[in-house]
Design an enzyme around this catalytic site. Sequence first.
Site, mmCIF file in Angstrom:
data_model
loop_
_atom_site.group_PDB
_atom_site.id
_atom_site.type_symbol
_atom_site.label_atom_id
_atom_site.label_comp_id
_atom_site.label_asym_id
_atom_site.label_seq_id
_atom_site.Cartn_x
_atom_site.Cartn_y
_atom_site.Cartn_z
ATOM 1 N N CYS A 84 0.839 -1.208 0.000
ATOM 2 C CA CYS A 84 0.000 0.000 0.000
ATOM 3 C C CYS A 84 0.873 1.257 0.000
ATOM 4 O O CYS A 84 1.585 1.488 -0.966
ATOM 5 C CB CYS A 84 -0.987 -0.056 1.163
ATOM 6 S SG CYS A 84 -2.406 1.002 0.867
ATOM 7 N N ARG A 143 -7.851 2.779 0.903
ATOM 8 C CA ARG A 143 -7.339 3.997 0.246
ATOM 9 C C ARG A 143 -6.057 3.653 -0.541
ATOM 10 O O ARG A 143 -5.010 4.282 -0.398
ATOM 11 C CB ARG A 143 -7.051 5.100 1.273
ATOM 12 C CG ARG A 143 -8.305 5.848 1.665
ATOM 13 C CD ARG A 143 -8.027 7.065 2.486
ATOM 14 N NE ARG A 143 -7.114 6.768 3.571
ATOM 15 C CZ ARG A 143 -5.949 7.374 3.760
ATOM 16 N NH1 ARG A 143 -5.573 8.317 2.956
ATOM 17 N NH2 ARG A 143 -5.198 7.032 4.767
ATOM 18 N N HIS A 178 -3.158 -4.837 1.282
ATOM 19 C CA HIS A 178 -2.566 -5.161 2.597
ATOM 20 C C HIS A 178 -2.531 -6.680 2.822
ATOM 21 O O HIS A 178 -3.472 -7.218 3.427
ATOM 22 C CB HIS A 178 -3.407 -4.520 3.707
ATOM 23 C CG HIS A 178 -3.255 -3.043 3.796
ATOM 24 N ND1 HIS A 178 -2.327 -2.435 4.606
ATOM 25 C CD2 HIS A 178 -3.916 -2.046 3.176
ATOM 26 C CE1 HIS A 178 -2.418 -1.122 4.495
ATOM 27 N NE2 HIS A 178 -3.377 -0.862 3.623
ATOM 28 N N GLU A 180 -0.931 -8.306 4.932
ATOM 29 C CA GLU A 180 -0.789 -8.608 6.371
ATOM 30 C C GLU A 180 -2.148 -8.627 7.078
ATOM 31 O O GLU A 180 -2.250 -9.080 8.197
ATOM 32 C CB GLU A 180 0.159 -7.583 7.028
ATOM 33 C CG GLU A 180 -0.408 -6.201 7.275
ATOM 34 C CD GLU A 180 -0.567 -5.355 6.007
ATOM 35 O OE1 GLU A 180 -0.261 -5.847 4.907
ATOM 36 O OE2 GLU A 180 -1.041 -4.213 6.123
HETATM 37 N N1 GLN Z 1 -3.648 6.440 0.898
HETATM 38 C C1 GLN Z 1 -2.456 6.178 1.641
HETATM 39 C C2 GLN Z 1 -1.306 6.969 1.066
HETATM 40 O O1 GLN Z 1 -1.394 7.422 -0.020
HETATM 41 C C3 GLN Z 1 -2.106 4.711 1.630
HETATM 42 C C4 GLN Z 1 -3.120 3.960 2.400
HETATM 43 C C5 GLN Z 1 -2.622 2.691 3.004
HETATM 44 O O2 GLN Z 1 -1.425 2.437 3.100
HETATM 45 N N2 GLN Z 1 -3.554 1.917 3.465
HETATM 46 O O3 GLN Z 1 -0.313 7.115 1.716
#
Ligand code: GLN
Length: 196
Positions: A84, A143, A178, A180
Amino acid sequence: MKVAIISVQGDVEEHVLITKRAMDNIGIDGEAIATISKEEIKKSDAIILPGGESTTISKLIHQRGIDKEIKEAAMKGKPIMGTCAGSILLAKHGNEQIKKTKTKLLGLMDIWVKRNAFGRQIESFQVKLDIKNIGYFNAVFIRAPAIVKTGSNVDILSEFEGYVVAARQKNLLALSFHPELADDTRIHEYFLRMAE
Ligand code: GLN
């Protein structure tokens, strides 16, 4: 084997726990530690950059100077997995939103990333992805960023809604989601095998 989970911000503990479980499952004698110590990062065989807030993680790793250790490890061929927000940091190229926030990327992978590509927090979702070398995996997107373009040296491992969401470039692994947070150790097992 020693795996360093960069612990400036984000879901660090979840990665520590699942990495230990993955080690047990495939019979690797090793440890997974949450750390921001240059020495520990230097001594590690593999590194995980967790999800969280890419702006914050970037600021803190650069402030503490551990960006250099991570880059050095990458150059030495040590496996590094970014999940992410961590995948954003691995990238060489960020979209407008990343440029606007002046987020410094580590610039290790030939990937173009788009921050928050799948919408806001309330639009978080889970989906069964078909991932090359792994199979179907229940992926949690929060996100999440997406990889919008890849260099010719990047192996695309999974795609979703027209975006690349898992990619590998030699020792580097970028995931939009994610792993994890799933009760499934296969991605961490795959990553550990990259370090063997
Ligand atoms: N939207 C976050 C970012 O741009 C990432 C979100 C996440 O790691 N769950 O940093």
